[in-house]
Write a protein that holds these residues in place. Sequence first.
Motif, PDB file in Angstrom:
ATOM      1  N   LEU A  17       0.823  -1.209   0.000  1.00 59.21           N
ATOM      2  CA  LEU A  17       0.000   0.000   0.000  1.00 59.21           C
ATOM      3  C   LEU A  17       0.860   1.262   0.000  1.00 59.21           C
ATOM      4  CD1 LEU A  17      -2.854  -1.058   2.438  1.00 59.21           C
ATOM      5  CD2 LEU A  17      -3.059  -0.582  -0.022  1.00 59.21           C
ATOM      6  N   THR A  18       1.942   1.241   0.747  1.00 65.32           N
ATOM      7  CA  THR A  18       2.808   2.410   0.839  1.00 65.32           C
ATOM      8  C   THR A  18       3.631   2.595  -0.429  1.00 65.32           C
ATOM      9  OG1 THR A  18       2.885   2.036   3.215  1.00 65.32           O
ATOM     10  CG2 THR A  18       4.443   3.610   2.351  1.00 65.32           C
ATOM     11  N   SER A  19       3.843   1.526  -1.177  1.00 62.30           N
ATOM     12  CA  SER A  19       4.582   1.662  -2.445  1.00 62.30           C
ATOM     13  C   SER A  19       3.746   2.398  -3.487  1.00 62.30           C
ATOM     14  CB  SER A  19       4.998   0.292  -2.978  1.00 62.30           C
ATOM     15  OG  SER A  19       3.894  -0.410  -3.516  1.00 62.30           O
ATOM     16  N   LYS A  20       2.425   2.383  -3.331  1.00 56.56           N
ATOM     17  CA  LYS A  20       1.535   3.043  -4.282  1.00 56.56           C
ATOM     18  C   LYS A  20       1.442   4.547  -4.022  1.00 56.56           C
ATOM     19  CE  LYS A  20      -0.998  -1.173  -4.995  1.00 56.56           C
ATOM     20  NZ  LYS A  20      -2.235  -1.913  -4.844  1.00 56.56           N
ATOM     21  N   LYS A  21       1.500   4.927  -2.748  1.00 57.89           N
ATOM     22  CA  LYS A  21       1.532   6.339  -2.364  1.00 57.89           C
ATOM     23  C   LYS A  21       1.897   6.427  -0.890  1.00 57.89           C
ATOM     24  CE  LYS A  21      -3.115   7.537  -0.870  1.00 57.89           C
ATOM     25  NZ  LYS A  21      -4.171   8.518  -0.993  1.00 57.89           N
ATOM     26  N   ASP A  22       2.447   7.559  -0.490  1.00 56.64           N
ATOM     27  CA  ASP A  22       2.777   7.779   0.917  1.00 56.64           C
ATOM     28  C   ASP A  22       1.491   7.692   1.724  1.00 56.64           C
ATOM     29  OD1 ASP A  22       5.196   8.315  -0.267  1.00 56.64           O
ATOM     30  OD2 ASP A  22       5.296  10.410   0.370  1.00 56.64           O
ATOM     31  N   ARG A  23       1.586   7.096   2.897  1.00 51.40           N
ATOM     32  CA  ARG A  23       0.393   6.880   3.728  1.00 51.40           C
ATOM     33  C   ARG A  23       0.691   7.236   5.176  1.00 51.40           C
ATOM     34  NH1 ARG A  23      -3.898   4.153   0.544  1.00 51.40           N
ATOM     35  NH2 ARG A  23      -2.785   3.168  -1.143  1.00 51.40           N
ATOM     36  N   TYR A  24      -0.371   7.562   5.913  1.00 55.51           N
ATOM     37  CA  TYR A  24      -0.258   7.725   7.367  1.00 55.51           C
ATOM     38  C   TYR A  24      -0.908   6.519   8.020  1.00 55.51           C
ATOM     39  CZ  TYR A  24      -4.961   9.796   6.948  1.00 55.51           C
ATOM     40  OH  TYR A  24      -6.278  10.028   6.668  1.00 55.51           O
ATOM     41  N   LEU A  50       9.456  -0.980  10.784  1.00 56.62           N
ATOM     42  CA  LEU A  50       9.864  -0.870   9.383  1.00 56.62           C
ATOM     43  C   LEU A  50      10.658   0.410   9.131  1.00 56.62           C
ATOM     44  CD1 LEU A  50       6.628  -2.202   7.636  1.00 56.62           C
ATOM     45  CD2 LEU A  50       8.793  -3.410   8.013  1.00 56.62           C
ATOM     46  N   ALA A  51      10.275   1.494   9.801  1.00 57.87           N
ATOM     47  CA  ALA A  51      11.027   2.740   9.670  1.00 57.87           C
ATOM     48  C   ALA A  51      12.422   2.590  10.280  1.00 57.87           C
ATOM     49  CB  ALA A  51      10.267   3.899  10.314  1.00 57.87           C
ATOM     50  N   SER A  52      12.503   1.941  11.439  1.00 59.33           N
ATOM     51  CA  SER A  52      13.812   1.770  12.088  1.00 59.33           C
ATOM     52  C   SER A  52      14.719   0.844  11.285  1.00 59.33           C
ATOM     53  CB  SER A  52      13.652   1.266  13.521  1.00 59.33           C
ATOM     54  OG  SER A  52      13.275  -0.095  13.542  1.00 59.33           O
ATOM     55  N   GLU A  53      14.129  -0.045  10.487  1.00 59.47           N
ATOM     56  CA  GLU A  53      14.910  -0.941   9.626  1.00 59.47           C
ATOM     57  C   GLU A  53      15.281  -0.279   8.299  1.00 59.47           C
ATOM     58  OE1 GLU A  53      12.511  -4.475   9.240  1.00 59.47           O
ATOM     59  OE2 GLU A  53      12.897  -5.089  11.314  1.00 59.47           O
ATOM     60  N   GLY A  54      14.858   0.964   8.106  1.00 64.87           N
ATOM     61  CA  GLY A  54      15.204   1.696   6.894  1.00 64.87           C
ATOM     62  C   GLY A  54      14.307   1.413   5.695  1.00 64.87           C
ATOM     63  N   LEU A  55      13.164   0.751   5.938  1.00 64.93           N
ATOM     64  CA  LEU A  55      12.262   0.440   4.829  1.00 64.93           C
ATOM     65  C   LEU A  55      11.311   1.595   4.527  1.00 64.93           C
ATOM     66  CD1 LEU A  55      11.416  -3.292   5.614  1.00 64.93           C
ATOM     67  CD2 LEU A  55      13.394  -2.315   4.452  1.00 64.93           C
ATOM     68  N   PHE A  56      11.164   2.506   5.479  1.00 63.03           N
ATOM     69  CA  PHE A  56      10.359   3.707   5.304  1.00 63.03           C
ATOM     70  C   PHE A  56      11.146   4.911   5.776  1.00 63.03           C
ATOM     71  CE2 PHE A  56       6.360   1.072   6.280  1.00 63.03           C
ATOM     72  CZ  PHE A  56       6.035   0.933   4.945  1.00 63.03           C
ATOM     73  N   SER A  57      10.890   6.049   5.149  1.00 57.30           N
ATOM     74  CA  SER A  57      11.265   7.330   5.722  1.00 57.30           C
ATOM     75  C   SER A  57       9.946   7.970   6.164  1.00 57.30           C
ATOM     76  CB  SER A  57      12.000   8.199   4.705  1.00 57.30           C
ATOM     77  OG  SER A  57      11.192   8.442   3.576  1.00 57.30           O
ATOM     78  N   THR A  58      10.017   8.974   7.012  1.00 58.08           N
ATOM     79  CA  THR A  58       8.801   9.606   7.516  1.00 58.08           C
ATOM     80  C   THR A  58       8.894  11.116   7.374  1.00 58.08           C
ATOM     81  OG1 THR A  58       9.639   9.781   9.779  1.00 58.08           O
ATOM     82  CG2 THR A  58       8.431   7.776   9.220  1.00 58.08           C
ATOM     83  N   TYR A  59       7.734  11.741   7.307  1.00 52.23           N
ATOM     84  CA  TYR A  59       7.658  13.197   7.314  1.00 52.23           C
ATOM     85  C   TYR A  59       6.298  13.603   7.856  1.00 52.23           C
ATOM     86  CZ  TYR A  59       5.050  12.610   2.911  1.00 52.23           C
ATOM     87  OH  TYR A  59       4.139  12.229   1.949  1.00 52.23           O
ATOM     88  N   ASP A  64      -6.125  18.999   7.587  1.00 51.77           N
ATOM     89  CA  ASP A  64      -7.294  19.856   7.781  1.00 51.77           C
ATOM     90  C   ASP A  64      -8.138  19.378   8.953  1.00 51.77           C
ATOM     91  OD1 ASP A  64      -6.548  21.289   5.528  1.00 51.77           O
ATOM     92  OD2 ASP A  64      -7.837  20.121   4.195  1.00 51.77           O
ATOM     93  N   GLU A  65      -7.883  18.171   9.420  1.00 52.16           N
ATOM     94  CA  GLU A  65      -8.726  17.540  10.438  1.00 52.16           C
ATOM     95  C   GLU A  65      -8.025  17.339  11.774  1.00 52.16           C
ATOM     96  OE1 GLU A  65      -9.986  13.919   8.606  1.00 52.16           O
ATOM     97  OE2 GLU A  65     -10.820  14.972   6.885  1.00 52.16           O
ATOM     98  N   GLY A  66      -7.071  18.178  12.113  1.00 49.72           N
ATOM     99  CA  GLY A  66      -6.400  18.031  13.393  1.00 49.72           C
ATOM    100  C   GLY A  66      -4.909  18.290  13.287  1.00 49.72           C
ATOM    101  N   PRO A  67      -4.136  17.623  14.149  1.00 49.36           N
ATOM    102  CA  PRO A  67      -2.689  17.854  14.165  1.00 49.36           C
ATOM    103  C   PRO A  67      -2.025  17.302  12.900  1.00 49.36           C
ATOM    104  CG  PRO A  67      -3.275  16.052  15.630  1.00 49.36           C
ATOM    105  CD  PRO A  67      -4.561  16.648  15.138  1.00 49.36           C
ATOM    106  N   PRO A  68      -0.774  17.696  12.655  1.00 47.96           N
ATOM    107  CA  PRO A  68      -0.062  17.162  11.488  1.00 47.96           C
ATOM    108  C   PRO A  68      -0.003  15.632  11.544  1.00 47.96           C
ATOM    109  CG  PRO A  68       1.188  18.934  12.514  1.00 47.96           C
ATOM    110  CD  PRO A  68       0.043  18.615  13.428  1.00 47.96           C
TER     111      PRO A  68
END
Length: 105
Positions: A17-24, A50-59, A64-68
């Motif tokens: 799913l994340t390979s198709k588009k960035d997701r939260y 997965l982020a700690s293993e380097g498979l994802f980066s985060t930002y 519009d519906e609350g915090p970032p």
Amino acid sequence: MNVQFKKGVLELCVLVLTSKKDRYGYELVEQISKKFEIAEGTIYPLLRRLASEGLFSTYLSESDEGPPRKYYKITHEGREVMDKMIEEWNSFAVGVQEMIGGESD
């Protein structure tokens, strides 16, 4: 659906799913829950790992519906791992389907 089945494929589903588009995180829960039920709390530890293993980066991105929201973006290494997992899954699924269909000895 059997909990062990879900545990075994959740990482693959998140990568695909994340390979198709960035997701939260919650977006991933919603997308996966359209196919099979998962608890929201199962995704976040997986995303952190997965982020700690380097498979994802985060930002962070404003919402519009609350915090970032924290978005997960698959890395090149993440794509390589995903491709290998897809190959393994396809082989596994074929083997299981052959046994279910009675095509094995």
